[in-house]
Design an enzyme around this catalytic site. Structure first.
Site, short mmCIF file in Angstrom:
data_model
loop_
_atom_site.label_atom_id
_atom_site.label_comp_id
_atom_site.label_asym_id
_atom_site.label_seq_id
_atom_site.Cartn_x
_atom_site.Cartn_y
_atom_site.Cartn_z
N THR A 1 0.88 -1.16 0.00
CA THR A 1 0.00 0.00 0.00
C THR A 1 0.92 1.20 0.00
O THR A 1 2.10 1.07 -0.17
CB THR A 1 -0.86 -0.03 1.29
OG1 THR A 1 -1.70 -1.15 1.25
CG2 THR A 1 -1.69 1.18 1.51
N GLU B 1 -4.78 -2.87 -2.37
CA GLU B 1 -4.62 -4.09 -1.57
C GLU B 1 -3.29 -4.75 -1.88
O GLU B 1 -2.27 -4.21 -1.50
CB GLU B 1 -5.79 -5.05 -1.78
CG GLU B 1 -6.13 -5.99 -0.61
CD GLU B 1 -5.01 -6.69 0.14
OE1 GLU B 1 -4.48 -6.06 1.08
OE2 GLU B 1 -4.71 -7.86 -0.12
N GLU C 1 -9.39 -5.56 -3.18
CA GLU C 1 -9.65 -5.25 -1.76
C GLU C 1 -10.61 -6.22 -1.10
O GLU C 1 -10.57 -6.43 0.12
CB GLU C 1 -10.20 -3.83 -1.66
CG GLU C 1 -9.74 -3.09 -0.42
CD GLU C 1 -8.27 -2.73 -0.48
OE1 GLU C 1 -7.54 -3.14 0.44
OE2 GLU C 1 -7.84 -2.06 -1.43
N SER D 1 -10.30 -3.15 7.16
CA SER D 1 -8.94 -2.74 6.81
C SER D 1 -8.09 -2.65 8.06
O SER D 1 -8.60 -2.62 9.19
CB SER D 1 -9.01 -1.37 6.15
OG SER D 1 -7.71 -0.83 6.00
N1 GLU Z 1 -5.78 -4.04 2.18
C1 GLU Z 1 -4.97 -3.73 3.32
C2 GLU Z 1 -5.81 -3.13 4.41
O1 GLU Z 1 -6.74 -2.45 4.12
C3 GLU Z 1 -3.92 -2.76 2.97
C4 GLU Z 1 -3.02 -3.34 1.97
C5 GLU Z 1 -1.65 -3.47 2.45
O2 GLU Z 1 -1.06 -2.55 2.98
O3 GLU Z 1 -1.14 -4.55 2.27
O4 GLU Z 1 -5.52 -3.32 5.54
#
Ligand code: GLU
Length: 599
Positions: A411, A431, A450, A477
């Site tokens: 991210t 994601e 996501e 998240s």
């Molecule tokens: N999808 C992850 C979340 O919302 C973030 C993605 C990541 O940093 O790997 O926690």
């Protein structure tokens, strides 16, 4: 994987005559690469983001009189060009804003939503009735949530901007048109994602021109994305949320453009234009707690970040970390997040769909019932049981344990401040690195995966799982954009990528800075470990090499070397209007900090 290797070889022949997006830099073509440095100090505003171009875009907007919100949109849009595997129009995120005029911290939840036609069984393979393998689900239309990024930008500008969306997209258009110089970190990310990108013809054409991973030093252009930004600038966000760009998104989700011979099944998603029309970025109230006299503001559900960082801090607040020896301080840091993750997994989901006991989880009385579980002489045995936030009065109470979920990582987080003292802490993502792997043909951006942040099947035994899929729901998240005030004025802004490790990275940076006597650059550069209610903690090699690690192991802590954890970005507000901007000196190839004026 032999299948992917063969496939890549075939693809490189097939694409030999593909789009020529890469070339060696010709004089006057790509913009000269702005300098990258991990730390800067000065006045008038600051930016820390993943790439030199995105930081420069933000600084330019600030210099022209834009607010932190204007600059944040310019930074994020430019990251869509220079950091396309972790951010962009195809994703979502969380925006936390300190408004200097009102002294208030507010949030925007720009998390992706589940298409209305999807729901509980979306990740079950109809052929077997069992959940799809995780990686199969990732590379599919089914994993794509309705993107929230553009709606977040629009909302932020409406509330706090001075410039139009069109103005703030212009720097990104320029970088996309003229190209940027591929860095070793970008080349490495492309290499790591080559198989996935190669599975989709549109992604291979854009990111693997000629069937090859662009080498560091070459120039990568993205004219499709420049044109998409221009169309949005002309027509407004309706071009995406109902118009031509949105139609292309929906068509792509319903018909993922699999490359010929790609060794993956074609799994489509049910997204409709009506899902895009219905999408809203949500104004919200941040989580808040007092930690040793600092006011810590974070992201409320649908992210678990604010509550879980907050609960961990509340637990740690019952101990005097500064006076402990370093082994004990780190032991308590690991134990606090072990406990807080048990509670996260049991109680946190999208609060519009499940009842999240936010106030209770963030109460000092609940933290006391969790803190008393920590044995200074012994590591907890995971999975530890969640606490009972509904009746926190009675000592060290827990409820039956269940196993936890896991999370992928990739991210970006960036921070911005302006001359008026407004502050942005914004984490945005598609994601996984390269998201679903699916580029919208002719549009220049990748779609997120996501929705794989949902649990595919219940994880909480006989207790309800708050993070199961449902039409319209936002997957839980871990993103934790954070702003810390001291005496009502900004003191810190910080955040990181890294899936569920985001929470522990933000926590560790705060503990390093607020308790362990480190400066902000030191707090960010320091080796990291992450305990998320698992049998062992993830750790960086440099953490394992620290002298304290033997002491932690003697207490029963165990570690798995997972390589780098997170990519943090932070600002500290010093006396006399000075700002200390700090990024990563090494992780993800080093990130870019800059200030408006060095004086
Ligand atoms: N999808 C992850 C979340 O919302 C973030 C993605 C990541 O940093 O790997 O926690």
């Amino acid at each position: 994987m032999p299948a992917s290797r063969n496939f890549r070889a075939a693809m490189s022949i097939g694409l030999a005559a593909g789009l020529a997006l890469v070339c060696t830099p010709a004089p006057g073509s790509a913009q000269p690469r702005p300098a990258t440095q991990p730390v800067a100090e000065g006045t008038g505003g600051a930016v820390v983001s993943d790439t030199a171009e995105s930081t420069q875009a933000g600084i330019d907007v600030l210099r022209r009189g834009g607010t932190a919100a204007d600059a944040a949109v310019a930074v994020a849009a430019t990251l869509g060009v220079t950091d396309p595997y972790v951010a962009g129009l195809g994703g979502g995120g969380y925006f936390v804003y300190y408004d200097a005029r009102t002294g208030k911290v507010s949030t925007i939840d720009g998390r992706e939503t589940t298409p209305a036609a999807d729901g509980a069984e979306m990740f079950l393979d109809p052929a077997t009735g069992r959940p799809y393998p995780f990686e199969t689900a990732v590379e599919s239309g089914r994993s794509v949530g309705v993107p929230g990024t553009l709606a977040t930008w629009e909302r932020a500008l409406r509330r706090w901007g001075r410039f139009s969306l069109a103005d703030n997209l212009r720097p990104a258009e320029r970088v996309a048109d003229r190209g940027f110089v591929v860095t070793p970190a970008f080349a490495q990310q492309t290499q790591q994602n080559a198989a996935k990108l190669g599975h989709f013809s549109s992604s291979a054409a854009l990111f693997l021109p000629g069937g090859r991973v662009p080498a560091a030093g070459q120039v990568l252009r993205n004219p499709d994305l420049a044109a998409t930004y221009r169309q949005i600038a002309r027509q407004g966000t309706g071009a995406f949320y109902g118009g031509a760009v949105g139609r292309d998104v929906v068509h792509t989700v319903q018909h993922p453009p699999l490359a010929q011979g790609a060794p993956i099944p074609r799994i489509t998603g049910p997204m409709q234009l009506s899902d895009l029309r219905a999408y809203r970025a949500l104004d919200g109230t941040p989580t808040h707690l007092d930690y040793r006299g600092y006011d810590v503001y974070g992201m409320a559900p649908s992210s678990s970040g604010g509550i879980t960082v907050g609960e961990s801090l509340n637990i740690l607040g019952t101990f005097d970390l500064a006076r402990m020896d370093r082994v004990q301080a780190l032991h308590h840091y690991l134990e606090a997040s072990r406990l807080a993750f048990a509670d996260r997994n049991r109680y946190i989901g999208d609060a519009r769909y499940v009842n999240v006991p936010q106030q209770q989880l963030l109460s000092k009385s609940f933290a006391a019932t969790r803190a008393c579980q920590i044995d200074p002489a012994k590591a907890g045995k995971s999975p530890v049981a969640p606490g009972d936030p509904y009746s926190p009065g009675g000592g060290c109470k827990t409820v039956p344990a269940a196993s936890s979920d896991s999370n992928e990582q990739h991210t970006n987080h960036f921070v911005v401040s302006d001359r008026w003292g407004n502050v942005v802490s914004y984490t945005n993502t598609i994601e996984q690195s390269a998201g679903s792997g699916i580029t919208v043909p002719g549009r220049g951006f990748l779609l997120n995966n996501e929705l794989t942040d949902f649990n595919f099947a219940p994880t909480q035994g006989s207790a309800p799982d708050p993070n199961l899929p449902e039409g319209g729901k936002r997957p839980r998240s871990s993103m934790s954009p954070t702003i810390v005030l001291k005496d009502g004025k900004p003191f810190l802004a910080v955040g990181s990528p890294g899936g569920a490790t985001i929470i522990t990275t933000v926590l560790q940076v705060l503990v390093n800075r607020l308790d362990l006597g480190m400066t902000l650059p030191q707090a960010i550069a320091a080796p990291r470990a992450s305990q998320r209610n698992a049998a062992t903690s993830d750790a960086e090699p440099a953490f394992l090499a620290q002298p304290t690690t033997a002491g932690l192991k003697a207490l029963g802590q165990s570690f798995t070397d997972v390589g780098p954890i997170g990519v943090a970005a932070g600002l500290e507000f010093l006396p006399h209007g000075r700002i200390l901007a700090a990024g990563e000196p090494v992780r993800r190839g080093g990130t870019a900090a800059a200030v408006v004026s060095r004086r």
